[in-house]
Each structure stands twice: as C-alpha cells, then as structure tokens.
Scaffold this active site. Sequence first.
Site, mmCIF file in Angstrom:
data_model
loop_
_atom_site.group_PDB
_atom_site.id
_atom_site.type_symbol
_atom_site.label_atom_id
_atom_site.label_comp_id
_atom_site.label_asym_id
_atom_site.label_seq_id
_atom_site.Cartn_x
_atom_site.Cartn_y
_atom_site.Cartn_z
ATOM 1 N N THR A 43 1.319 -2.098 -8.089
ATOM 2 C CA THR A 43 0.278 -2.437 -7.114
ATOM 3 C C THR A 43 0.580 -1.816 -5.767
ATOM 4 O O THR A 43 -0.291 -1.202 -5.130
ATOM 5 C CB THR A 43 0.188 -3.970 -6.959
ATOM 6 O OG1 THR A 43 -0.018 -4.572 -8.232
ATOM 7 C CG2 THR A 43 -0.949 -4.355 -6.030
ATOM 8 N N THR A 44 1.827 -1.963 -5.313
ATOM 9 C CA THR A 44 2.237 -1.443 -4.009
ATOM 10 C C THR A 44 2.173 0.078 -3.970
ATOM 11 O O THR A 44 2.015 0.667 -2.897
ATOM 12 C CB THR A 44 3.655 -1.943 -3.676
ATOM 13 O OG1 THR A 44 3.679 -3.369 -3.815
ATOM 14 C CG2 THR A 44 4.057 -1.587 -2.268
ATOM 15 N N TYR A 106 -9.993 -6.984 -14.549
ATOM 16 C CA TYR A 106 -11.446 -6.864 -14.623
ATOM 17 C C TYR A 106 -12.036 -7.373 -15.934
ATOM 18 O O TYR A 106 -12.983 -8.155 -15.925
ATOM 19 C CB TYR A 106 -11.933 -5.421 -14.371
ATOM 20 C CG TYR A 106 -13.439 -5.321 -14.317
ATOM 21 C CD1 TYR A 106 -14.136 -5.762 -13.199
ATOM 22 C CD2 TYR A 106 -14.171 -4.838 -15.398
ATOM 23 C CE1 TYR A 106 -15.526 -5.720 -13.157
ATOM 24 C CE2 TYR A 106 -15.552 -4.795 -15.365
ATOM 25 C CZ TYR A 106 -16.225 -5.228 -14.237
ATOM 26 O OH TYR A 106 -17.588 -5.197 -14.209
ATOM 27 N N TYR A 132 3.857 -8.226 -16.368
ATOM 28 C CA TYR A 132 3.536 -8.421 -14.946
ATOM 29 C C TYR A 132 2.306 -9.309 -14.843
ATOM 30 O O TYR A 132 1.213 -8.912 -15.243
ATOM 31 C CB TYR A 132 3.299 -7.055 -14.290
ATOM 32 C CG TYR A 132 2.947 -7.066 -12.819
ATOM 33 C CD1 TYR A 132 3.139 -8.189 -12.020
ATOM 34 C CD2 TYR A 132 2.429 -5.923 -12.228
ATOM 35 C CE1 TYR A 132 2.813 -8.180 -10.673
ATOM 36 C CE2 TYR A 132 2.106 -5.895 -10.879
ATOM 37 C CZ TYR A 132 2.302 -7.020 -10.103
ATOM 38 O OH TYR A 132 1.974 -7.006 -8.771
ATOM 39 N N ARG A 137 -4.706 -10.592 -8.389
ATOM 40 C CA ARG A 137 -5.203 -9.213 -8.462
ATOM 41 C C ARG A 137 -6.051 -8.961 -9.708
ATOM 42 O O ARG A 137 -6.893 -8.066 -9.699
ATOM 43 C CB ARG A 137 -4.012 -8.244 -8.488
ATOM 44 C CG ARG A 137 -3.267 -8.107 -7.186
ATOM 45 C CD ARG A 137 -3.944 -7.109 -6.268
ATOM 46 N NE ARG A 137 -3.132 -6.837 -5.097
ATOM 47 C CZ ARG A 137 -3.352 -5.828 -4.254
ATOM 48 N NH1 ARG A 137 -4.352 -4.995 -4.456
ATOM 49 N NH2 ARG A 137 -2.587 -5.667 -3.201
ATOM 50 N N LYS A 160 7.623 -10.109 -14.521
ATOM 51 C CA LYS A 160 7.443 -10.208 -13.075
ATOM 52 C C LYS A 160 6.350 -11.246 -12.863
ATOM 53 O O LYS A 160 5.184 -11.013 -13.169
ATOM 54 C CB LYS A 160 7.038 -8.856 -12.481
ATOM 55 C CG LYS A 160 6.745 -8.924 -10.978
ATOM 56 C CD LYS A 160 6.236 -7.599 -10.444
ATOM 57 C CE LYS A 160 5.890 -7.726 -8.958
ATOM 58 N NZ LYS A 160 5.334 -6.455 -8.397
ATOM 59 N N ILE A 202 11.031 -8.239 -7.766
ATOM 60 C CA ILE A 202 10.428 -6.911 -7.589
ATOM 61 C C ILE A 202 9.688 -7.006 -6.267
ATOM 62 O O ILE A 202 8.659 -7.658 -6.148
ATOM 63 C CB ILE A 202 9.532 -6.532 -8.766
ATOM 64 C CG1 ILE A 202 10.359 -6.437 -10.046
ATOM 65 C CG2 ILE A 202 8.825 -5.203 -8.491
ATOM 66 C CD1 ILE A 202 9.583 -6.039 -11.293
#
Length: 293
Positions: A43-44, A106, A132, A137, A160, A202
């Site tokens: 994501t980052t 989504y 994850y 998100r 994560k 993380i």
Amino acid sequence: MFKGAITALVTPMKDGMVDEEKLRNLVEFQINNGISALVPCGTTGEAATLSYEEHMRVIEIVVEQSNKRVPVIAGTGSNSTHETIYLTEFAKKVGCDAALVVTPYYNKPTQKGLYEHFKAVADAVDIPIVLYNVPGRTSVNMLPDTVIKLSKIKNIVAVKEASGSLDQVSEIIAGVSPDFDVLSGDDSLTIPMMALGAKGVISVASNIIPKEVSQMVDLWLKGDIATARDLHLKLFPLFKGIFIETNPIPVKKALYLMGIIENDIRLPLVEMTPEGTEKLRKILLDLNVKLMR
C-alpha cells in the site's frame, strides 16, 4: 520466519516516473539503519497505481540492491487471483524471500472466497506467503477463523494484521501454531500487539526512522519491556502523524523534507496540504529528525 521491524517501502518518483536511483538509496538507508526486511509494492509503495512493468521493476531493484543482506517480501496482491499468481511467480523468479498478498479489494469476497484465493496462490507458487488483512483499504475483513484455517497451508507463514482490532489479534494468536508469525500492520499498535504475541511490524514509520523503530521492536523481543514502551510513547505522535492524510502522502512528504526522495506522488493521490505539512514538520522536528528542506 519473519520478525522485527520490516519497512513497507515507498516508491520514489520523479516527473511521474519511478525514480530508480532514489529507490536504491532508500534501500541503503533502511539496511544501514538496522531494518529486518523490506516490502516493496505494498500500500505504502502505491502498488495500486503502478503498471505491471513498474511493479516488477521496483521489486527487481529492491532485490538487486538489498543483495541478500535482508529478506525481501514483495507485495504481489491484486483483486484478481490470476494477476496475483502472475506477480507472485515473478517475485519468486527474481529471488524474493516471500510475497505479501493483500485480501482482494473492491470485489468483496466471502470468507470462503478469501480462503480459496489464498489457497490458489499458495498452491500455484512455492514461496512463503504473508497474508495481509487491511479492511480499511479493501472493504473486506479476513476473520480469525479464516486466518487460522489458512495458517495450516504449508507455505502460508505469516499475517500482516491491520484490522485495528486487538480482539481479532488475540483470536488469531490463540488459534495458530507458534511458528506462524503475526505482524502488526499499524505502527501505533505494534507494542500492544507484541504484548499479545506478535513478532514485529511491517512499518510505514520506519521509512523515516528505521533505526528507532528497529530499536523499539528489538527491545521488546529482548524482554526490555519498559524501554520499548517508553520509545513507543516517544514515537507515537509520528505513528499517528503519518496518517493525518491518506498513506503514503505524509510519509513521502517527510522523506522529501529529509532530502531522501523528490516531492512526487501519483494521482489520484495528491501532495500534502500546507496545513498538514506544517503539522508533520513539527512532529519531525520534535523527534530531532534532520530536515533538509
């Protein structure tokens, strides 16, 4: 298999393109300051707006530059199982140590759909898989029972966990075997999660302060609970400050202010507001982070 402070790397950009030189410099900055592993294209790392070619090139650069000095856990998740397998196969091919696979966003799969998705990836590619879970998100929360069931698949080795729920973390840790690693996905919850048995983080903040985040986690793992807690409290304003606007807007702005990357982010994300920048600048200065701009 994985513990300590692991950095979810930003993707440096310049004039709208991946800045390969600054990415290599960022990898060196992380390794030189004691980080345990690197995660490109999460994501980052703005993975959602990288092309396939860019995504693969970023992974390749991080593997090349780290040169086996620390593990590389490539972000390979997608909302398509087929695409996820494709990227995970690439990660294995170029020498990544593991793949970080996000819950499909989504399309909002059921818990059975989540199980089948991760099982298909794990069956298709013989590489360690880190689950994850980040419902804020993706609009889907992978429940503890699903994580526990997936943890029984041989090459699914860690999660994560970024649901923000310590109850959920407790259920997962109580239900998995001791060799399955639970990692915090929220900097501000690293120490609370480690108190429950998580093995590290993380981290977004470690892009900026890799040495301090590494020290905090290492202190806890060595049993120096009081000093780790004190460091957590000291760093807490930054842990919250890098989320006052959408991640990775603030962390990229911080790295720009430090002179490490250019001031470039890809639409639909935009540069940090002046008000947000001043709040972030104050937090950084209070922590004695050296700013160049």
